[in-house]
Design an enzyme around this catalytic site. Structure first.
Site, PDB file in Angstrom:
ATOM      1  N   ASP A   1       0.824  -1.208   0.000  1.00 32.45           N
ATOM      2  CA  ASP A   1       0.000   0.000   0.000  1.00 32.45           C
ATOM      3  C   ASP A   1       0.860   1.262   0.000  1.00 32.45           C
ATOM      4  O   ASP A   1       2.000   1.252   0.465  1.00 32.45           O
ATOM      5  CB  ASP A   1      -0.925  -0.020   1.239  1.00 32.45           C
ATOM      6  CG  ASP A   1      -2.092   0.942   1.088  1.00 32.45           C
ATOM      7  OD1 ASP A   1      -2.378   1.374  -0.048  1.00 32.45           O
ATOM      8  OD2 ASP A   1      -2.728   1.266   2.121  1.00 32.45           O
TER       9      ASP A   1
ATOM     10  N   ARG B   1       0.195   7.761  -2.414  1.00 34.20           N
ATOM     11  CA  ARG B   1       0.709   8.794  -1.492  1.00 34.20           C
ATOM     12  C   ARG B   1       2.183   9.079  -1.746  1.00 34.20           C
ATOM     13  O   ARG B   1       2.632  10.219  -1.686  1.00 34.20           O
ATOM     14  CB  ARG B   1       0.485   8.357  -0.033  1.00 34.20           C
ATOM     15  CG  ARG B   1      -0.922   8.664   0.470  1.00 34.20           C
ATOM     16  CD  ARG B   1      -1.255   7.889   1.704  1.00 34.20           C
ATOM     17  NE  ARG B   1      -1.542   6.492   1.377  1.00 34.20           N
ATOM     18  CZ  ARG B   1      -1.688   5.541   2.277  1.00 34.20           C
ATOM     19  NH1 ARG B   1      -1.546   5.814   3.552  1.00 34.20           N
ATOM     20  NH2 ARG B   1      -1.980   4.314   1.902  1.00 34.20           N
TER      21      ARG B   1
ATOM     22  N   HIS C   1       2.827   3.629  -8.867  1.00 34.18           N
ATOM     23  CA  HIS C   1       2.655   2.206  -9.191  1.00 34.18           C
ATOM     24  C   HIS C   1       3.872   1.677  -9.945  1.00 34.18           C
ATOM     25  O   HIS C   1       4.334   0.566  -9.687  1.00 34.18           O
ATOM     26  CB  HIS C   1       1.384   1.986 -10.019  1.00 34.18           C
ATOM     27  CG  HIS C   1       0.120   2.370  -9.298  1.00 34.18           C
ATOM     28  ND1 HIS C   1      -0.103   2.030  -7.979  1.00 34.18           N
ATOM     29  CD2 HIS C   1      -0.985   3.057  -9.701  1.00 34.18           C
ATOM     30  CE1 HIS C   1      -1.292   2.498  -7.615  1.00 34.18           C
ATOM     31  NE2 HIS C   1      -1.842   3.131  -8.634  1.00 34.18           N
TER      32      HIS C   1
ATOM     33  N   GLU D   1     -12.203  -4.466  -5.019  1.00 38.07           N
ATOM     34  CA  GLU D   1     -12.718  -3.100  -4.801  1.00 38.07           C
ATOM     35  C   GLU D   1     -11.940  -2.070  -5.624  1.00 38.07           C
ATOM     36  O   GLU D   1     -12.447  -0.981  -5.903  1.00 38.07           O
ATOM     37  CB  GLU D   1     -12.637  -2.730  -3.316  1.00 38.07           C
ATOM     38  CG  GLU D   1     -13.595  -3.489  -2.421  1.00 38.07           C
ATOM     39  CD  GLU D   1     -13.181  -4.935  -2.130  1.00 38.07           C
ATOM     40  OE1 GLU D   1     -11.984  -5.261  -2.314  1.00 38.07           O
ATOM     41  OE2 GLU D   1     -14.045  -5.738  -1.734  1.00 38.07           O
TER      42      GLU D   1
ATOM     43  N   ARG E   1     -11.792   2.355  -8.801  1.00 38.22           N
ATOM     44  CA  ARG E   1     -10.930   3.535  -8.968  1.00 38.22           C
ATOM     45  C   ARG E   1     -11.180   4.168 -10.350  1.00 38.22           C
ATOM     46  O   ARG E   1     -11.789   3.545 -11.220  1.00 38.22           O
ATOM     47  CB  ARG E   1      -9.463   3.115  -8.842  1.00 38.22           C
ATOM     48  CG  ARG E   1      -9.131   2.706  -7.424  1.00 38.22           C
ATOM     49  CD  ARG E   1      -7.650   2.597  -7.212  1.00 38.22           C
ATOM     50  NE  ARG E   1      -7.380   2.266  -5.808  1.00 38.22           N
ATOM     51  CZ  ARG E   1      -6.191   2.260  -5.274  1.00 38.22           C
ATOM     52  NH1 ARG E   1      -5.133   2.572  -6.006  1.00 38.22           N
ATOM     53  NH2 ARG E   1      -6.023   1.955  -3.997  1.00 38.22           N
TER      54      ARG E   1
ATOM     55  N   LEU F   1      10.780 -20.361  -4.756  1.00 31.12           N
ATOM     56  CA  LEU F   1       9.728 -19.523  -4.167  1.00 31.12           C
ATOM     57  C   LEU F   1       8.412 -19.646  -4.934  1.00 31.12           C
ATOM     58  O   LEU F   1       8.394 -19.594  -6.161  1.00 31.12           O
ATOM     59  CB  LEU F   1      10.185 -18.060  -4.192  1.00 31.12           C
ATOM     60  CG  LEU F   1       9.159 -17.031  -3.726  1.00 31.12           C
ATOM     61  CD1 LEU F   1       8.990 -17.084  -2.212  1.00 31.12           C
ATOM     62  CD2 LEU F   1       9.573 -15.624  -4.145  1.00 31.12           C
TER      63      LEU F   1
HETATM   64  C1  IPE Z   1      -5.458  -2.749  -0.593  1.00 37.60           C
HETATM   65  O1  IPE Z   1      -5.091  -1.427  -0.689  1.00 37.60           O
HETATM   66  C2  IPE Z   1      -5.363  -3.416  -1.928  1.00 37.60           C
HETATM   67  C3  IPE Z   1      -4.015  -3.524  -2.489  1.00 37.60           C
HETATM   68  C4  IPE Z   1      -2.902  -3.191  -1.898  1.00 37.60           C
HETATM   69  C5  IPE Z   1      -3.940  -4.064  -3.813  1.00 37.60           C
HETATM   70  P1  IPE Z   1      -6.179  -0.251  -0.849  1.00 37.60           P
HETATM   71  O2  IPE Z   1      -5.413   1.006  -0.883  1.00 37.60           O
HETATM   72  O3  IPE Z   1      -7.063  -0.544  -1.989  1.00 37.60           O
HETATM   73  O4  IPE Z   1      -7.006  -0.409   0.503  1.00 37.60           O
HETATM   74  P2  IPE Z   1      -7.927   0.650   1.251  1.00 37.60           P
HETATM   75  O5  IPE Z   1      -8.893   1.157   0.251  1.00 37.60           O
HETATM   76  O6  IPE Z   1      -7.038   1.730   1.753  1.00 37.60           O
HETATM   77  O7  IPE Z   1      -8.552  -0.113   2.377  1.00 37.60           O
HETATM   78  C1  IPE Z   2      -1.347   0.328  -3.464  1.00 38.30           C
HETATM   79  O1  IPE Z   2      -1.151   1.704  -3.431  1.00 38.30           O
HETATM   80  C2  IPE Z   2      -1.508  -0.204  -4.875  1.00 38.30           C
HETATM   81  C3  IPE Z   2      -2.876  -0.611  -5.215  1.00 38.30           C
HETATM   82  C4  IPE Z   2      -3.898  -0.617  -4.421  1.00 38.30           C
HETATM   83  C5  IPE Z   2      -3.080  -1.076  -6.575  1.00 38.30           C
HETATM   84  P1  IPE Z   2      -2.374   2.723  -3.467  1.00 38.30           P
HETATM   85  O2  IPE Z   2      -2.686   3.010  -4.881  1.00 38.30           O
HETATM   86  O3  IPE Z   2      -3.514   2.193  -2.663  1.00 38.30           O
HETATM   87  O4  IPE Z   2      -1.736   3.979  -2.769  1.00 38.30           O
HETATM   88  P2  IPE Z   2      -2.434   4.940  -1.705  1.00 38.30           P
HETATM   89  O5  IPE Z   2      -2.941   4.070  -0.591  1.00 38.30           O
HETATM   90  O6  IPE Z   2      -3.552   5.646  -2.416  1.00 38.30           O
HETATM   91  O7  IPE Z   2      -1.351   5.846  -1.266  1.00 38.30           O
HETATM   92 MG    MG Z   3      -4.034   2.365  -0.720  1.00 34.81          MG
END
Ligand code: IPE
Ligand code: IPE
Ligand code: MG
Length: 250
Positions: A21, A25, A38, A68, A72, A132
């Site tokens: 995650d 940000r 990403h 979910e 996006r 792995l």
């Molecule tokens: C969880 O992260 C899913 C992945 C890392 C792929 P999100 O960023 O989607 O989760 P929430 O929305 O903060 O709970």
């Molecule tokens: C995790 O990073 C990657 C995916 C969920 C695909 P985010 O895209 O959720 O990054 P934040 O949480 O918005 O910073």
């Molecule tokens: Mg996130």
């Protein structure tokens, strides 16, 4: 401190699951578009896969895209799917060479056909590898996985293939996407959120949870070693008392 040297190779978690995650940000902090985050996150994926294989972890599950996440903005979803295809294409030979076996969990059929094709080829190519096991959670929802398992069992009971009284946790687990894998012993979430976000809800029942503020694109080998060391300093009690655990360890 030499973190890697401090890790006890005989007490490694067999299965580590990660919620990668904070890409968005991380990018925002640098005045960049989320997609840039990403892309940078892929570098962490490569490094963590290599480090896991080197240290001797047998299963690594990475949450790459949740069910979910389809909600996006379309441009971000499209960019993520494209990144997935390009990354598999670019990395698969190296993964194969390193004896990594690729697995996918999630609603595979919901992925774009080009992704399905690339992933199927990659899975086939690495099917005989014995190092792995890299499990990518894609279009993954743990609730959906559990409901589907219940549904598959119900169908078998209705057809007489299975008796209702035979259904136990072993049979239930055999109907989850993760049927072939041991439960994760360590779950890592980056970027400072303290939630599970519909990830492996059943399988994480007794996992040790490790949260770090580091955003995923900054999460590298040493951060993984830190998490492993932290895991090794914990006492896993599985409902028993500390005294009972210490007696069995002697
Ligand atoms: C969880 O992260 C899913 C992945 C890392 C792929 P999100 O960023 O989607 O989760 P929430 O929305 O903060 O709970
Ligand atoms: C995790 O990073 C990657 C995916 C969920 C695909 P985010 O895209 O959720 O990054 P934040 O949480 O918005 O910073
Ligand atoms: Mg996130």
């Amino acid at each position: 401190m030499d973190v890697l040297g401090s890790i006890d190779r005989s007490k490694l978690p067999a299965h580590v699951a990660i919620i990668m995650d904070g890409n968005g940000r991380w990018a925002k902090e640098r005045g960049q578009d989320r997609v840039y985050g990403h892309h940078e996150g892929v570098i962490s994926v490569r490094e963590i896969v290599n480090a896991s294989a080197e240290v001797g972890i047998k299963y690594l599950t990475l949450y790459a895209f949740s069910a979910e996440n389809w909600n996006r903005p379309k441009a971000e979803v499209d960019a993520l799917m494209e990144l997935l295809v390009n990354t598999i294409r670019k990395e698969i030979e190296e993964l194969d060479k390193n004896n990594v076996r690729l697995h996918i969990i999630g609603d595979f059929a919901s992925l774009p056909l080009v992704c399905q094709k690339e992933l199927n080829e990659a899975k086939e190519m690495t099917a005989d590898n014995t190092g792995l096991n890299l499990v990518l959670a894609l279009s993954y929802s743990s609730r959906q996985e559990i409901v589907e398992a219940a549904k598959k069992i119900a169908v078998k009971v209705a057809s007489g293939e299975l008796k209702a009284e035979e259904v136990d946790s072993k049979i239930f687990e055999a109907h989850l996407y993760t049927a072939d894998f041991p439960d994760p012993e360590l779950m890592i979430r980056t970027s400072g959120e303290y939630r599970i976000s519909n990830y492996l809800l059943y399988q994480l029942a007794y996992a040790e949870l490790y949260f770090t503020n580091v955003h995923w694109p900054d999460f590298r080998k040493d951060n993984l070693y830190e998490a492993l060391l932290n895991y090794q300093q914990r006492e896993r009690r599985f409902g028993k008392t500390s005294e009972q655990i210490q007696t069995t360890n002697q």
